[in-house]
Design an enzyme around this catalytic site. Structure first.
Site, PDB file in Angstrom:
ATOM      1  N   TYR A   1     -12.377   6.655 -13.990  1.00 58.73           N
ATOM      2  CA  TYR A   1     -12.471   5.480 -13.114  1.00 58.73           C
ATOM      3  C   TYR A   1     -13.146   4.319 -13.835  1.00 58.73           C
ATOM      4  O   TYR A   1     -12.625   3.193 -13.859  1.00 58.73           O
ATOM      5  CB  TYR A   1     -13.241   5.859 -11.858  1.00 58.73           C
ATOM      6  CG  TYR A   1     -13.344   4.741 -10.837  1.00 58.73           C
ATOM      7  CD1 TYR A   1     -12.257   4.411 -10.043  1.00 58.73           C
ATOM      8  CD2 TYR A   1     -14.531   4.020 -10.679  1.00 58.73           C
ATOM      9  CE1 TYR A   1     -12.346   3.391  -9.105  1.00 58.73           C
ATOM     10  CE2 TYR A   1     -14.629   2.997  -9.749  1.00 58.73           C
ATOM     11  CZ  TYR A   1     -13.533   2.689  -8.965  1.00 58.73           C
ATOM     12  OH  TYR A   1     -13.627   1.670  -8.052  1.00 58.73           O
TER      13      TYR A   1
ATOM     14  N   THR B   1     -16.103   2.452   1.807  1.00 58.68           N
ATOM     15  CA  THR B   1     -14.658   2.576   1.937  1.00 58.68           C
ATOM     16  C   THR B   1     -14.262   4.038   1.793  1.00 58.68           C
ATOM     17  O   THR B   1     -15.069   4.901   1.437  1.00 58.68           O
ATOM     18  CB  THR B   1     -13.918   1.758   0.851  1.00 58.68           C
ATOM     19  OG1 THR B   1     -14.124   2.393  -0.424  1.00 58.68           O
ATOM     20  CG2 THR B   1     -14.415   0.320   0.797  1.00 58.68           C
TER      21      THR B   1
ATOM     22  N   ASP C   1       9.800  -9.675  -2.863  1.00 63.13           N
ATOM     23  CA  ASP C   1       9.973 -11.133  -2.826  1.00 63.13           C
ATOM     24  C   ASP C   1       8.611 -11.823  -2.884  1.00 63.13           C
ATOM     25  O   ASP C   1       7.871 -11.830  -1.911  1.00 63.13           O
ATOM     26  CB  ASP C   1      10.716 -11.554  -1.556  1.00 63.13           C
ATOM     27  CG  ASP C   1      10.925 -13.069  -1.479  1.00 63.13           C
ATOM     28  OD1 ASP C   1      10.719 -13.756  -2.501  1.00 63.13           O
ATOM     29  OD2 ASP C   1      11.292 -13.549  -0.388  1.00 63.13           O
TER      30      ASP C   1
ATOM     31  N   LYS D   1     -11.478   0.678 -14.970  1.00 59.37           N
ATOM     32  CA  LYS D   1     -11.962  -0.580 -14.428  1.00 59.37           C
ATOM     33  C   LYS D   1     -12.483  -1.513 -15.529  1.00 59.37           C
ATOM     34  O   LYS D   1     -12.367  -2.743 -15.419  1.00 59.37           O
ATOM     35  CB  LYS D   1     -13.040  -0.322 -13.380  1.00 59.37           C
ATOM     36  CG  LYS D   1     -12.517   0.357 -12.115  1.00 59.37           C
ATOM     37  CD  LYS D   1     -11.448  -0.482 -11.433  1.00 59.37           C
ATOM     38  CE  LYS D   1     -11.041   0.084 -10.080  1.00 59.37           C
ATOM     39  NZ  LYS D   1     -10.050  -0.768  -9.381  1.00 59.37           N
TER      40      LYS D   1
ATOM     41  N   ASN E   1      -5.913  -5.146  -6.004  1.00 62.80           N
ATOM     42  CA  ASN E   1      -6.999  -4.341  -5.463  1.00 62.80           C
ATOM     43  C   ASN E   1      -6.725  -2.837  -5.408  1.00 62.80           C
ATOM     44  O   ASN E   1      -7.666  -2.048  -5.375  1.00 62.80           O
ATOM     45  CB  ASN E   1      -7.321  -4.845  -4.045  1.00 62.80           C
ATOM     46  CG  ASN E   1      -8.304  -3.962  -3.323  1.00 62.80           C
ATOM     47  OD1 ASN E   1      -9.495  -3.944  -3.639  1.00 62.80           O
ATOM     48  ND2 ASN E   1      -7.819  -3.206  -2.349  1.00 62.80           N
TER      49      ASN E   1
ATOM     50  N   ASP F   1       0.857  -1.187   0.000  1.00 66.71           N
ATOM     51  CA  ASP F   1       0.000   0.000   0.000  1.00 66.71           C
ATOM     52  C   ASP F   1       0.890   1.232   0.000  1.00 66.71           C
ATOM     53  O   ASP F   1       2.084   1.149   0.325  1.00 66.71           O
ATOM     54  CB  ASP F   1      -0.914   0.015   1.233  1.00 66.71           C
ATOM     55  CG  ASP F   1      -2.118   0.934   1.077  1.00 66.71           C
ATOM     56  OD1 ASP F   1      -3.222   0.434   0.831  1.00 66.71           O
ATOM     57  OD2 ASP F   1      -1.953   2.159   1.195  1.00 66.71           O
TER      58      ASP F   1
END
Length: 226
Positions: free
Chosen positions: A125, A160, A53, A129, A63, A31
């Site tokens: 957006y 969210t 790694d 997507k 995501n 993130d």
């Protein structure tokens, strides 16, 4: 199980991390915000993937994403490019890294119901997507024979932080709280509410673990696209 999750500091990504942490999975979390075992980095930066790694990786949740809101004719090109950089370039780099690392396993890419339903103010957006969803299906066709499945989840409204900012500020001011604003926005869809990140995480888990599902898009939007 070793699982890569991007956008892991909040929202759907955090819910996925919590879901699989409870199940004892080995997590690789990425993130822009560090903390709680998260590798800080920009998914659209190729150098991030060169240094990470991913040995032994079995699953991935692609995501990480950002939003923006403007009519197409008012969208500044620099904002268009930033959305595409994170949502499409970043998804491509994450997907490519995961496909190279996974021998047998599964990947889920987070798209959006706006990839299916033309929704005003979501030009950058929604376009990003839609592209990500098609990229996932191409990857599914390319990798099914070697035992790597690729699926898409297309959420509608989910509670969210992507809504925070200009999209919701006016409603918060009018109604008095973010909770009331989210409830008002969710009331307009057929099921009458937004999904929770935890609900979407469970659905992502199903797509990761059901071994005969590949190349599909689960539209989890509460009826928004009906």
């Amino acid at each position: 199980m070793k699982i890569l999750i991007t956008g892991a500091a909040s929202g759907i990504g955090k819910a996925c991390a919590d879901h699989y942490r409870e199940r004892g999975a080995d997590l690789v979390l990425v993130d822009r915000t560090a903390g709680n075992g998260i590798v800080e980095g920009d998914v659209s930066d190729p150098s991030l993937w060169e240094g990470l790694d991913l040995s032994g990786l079995t699953h991935a949740v692609v995501n990480a994403g950002i939003g923006d809101a403007a009519p197409v004719h008012e969208m500044p090109f620099e904002k268009w490019r930033r959305v595409m950089q994170v949502n499409l370039d970043g998804a491509f780099l994450t997907l490519r890294a995961a496909l190279r690392a996974i021998d047998r396993g599964a990947i889920v890419i987070t798209a959006s119901a706006t990839a299916i339903k033309p929704t005003p103010m979501t030009g950058a957006y929604g376009a990003s997507k839609a592209a990500v969803a098609h990229l996932a299906r191409i990857a599914a066709a390319e990798n099914a024979r070697r035992g790597v499945r690729v699926n898409v989840i297309a959420p509608g409204g989910v509670d969210t932080a992507i809504w925070d900012g200009p999209i919701i500020d006016g409603l918060v001011e009018k109604l008095g709280s973010r909770k009331k604003a989210i409830a008002a926005m969710g009331a307009d869809i057929p099921v009458g509410r937004f999904a929770t990140p935890e609900e979407i995480a469970r659905q992502i888990g199903m797509l990761l673990e059901e071994e005969t599902i590949t190349g599909t898009m689960l539209v989890s939007d509460g009826g928004f696209t009906l």
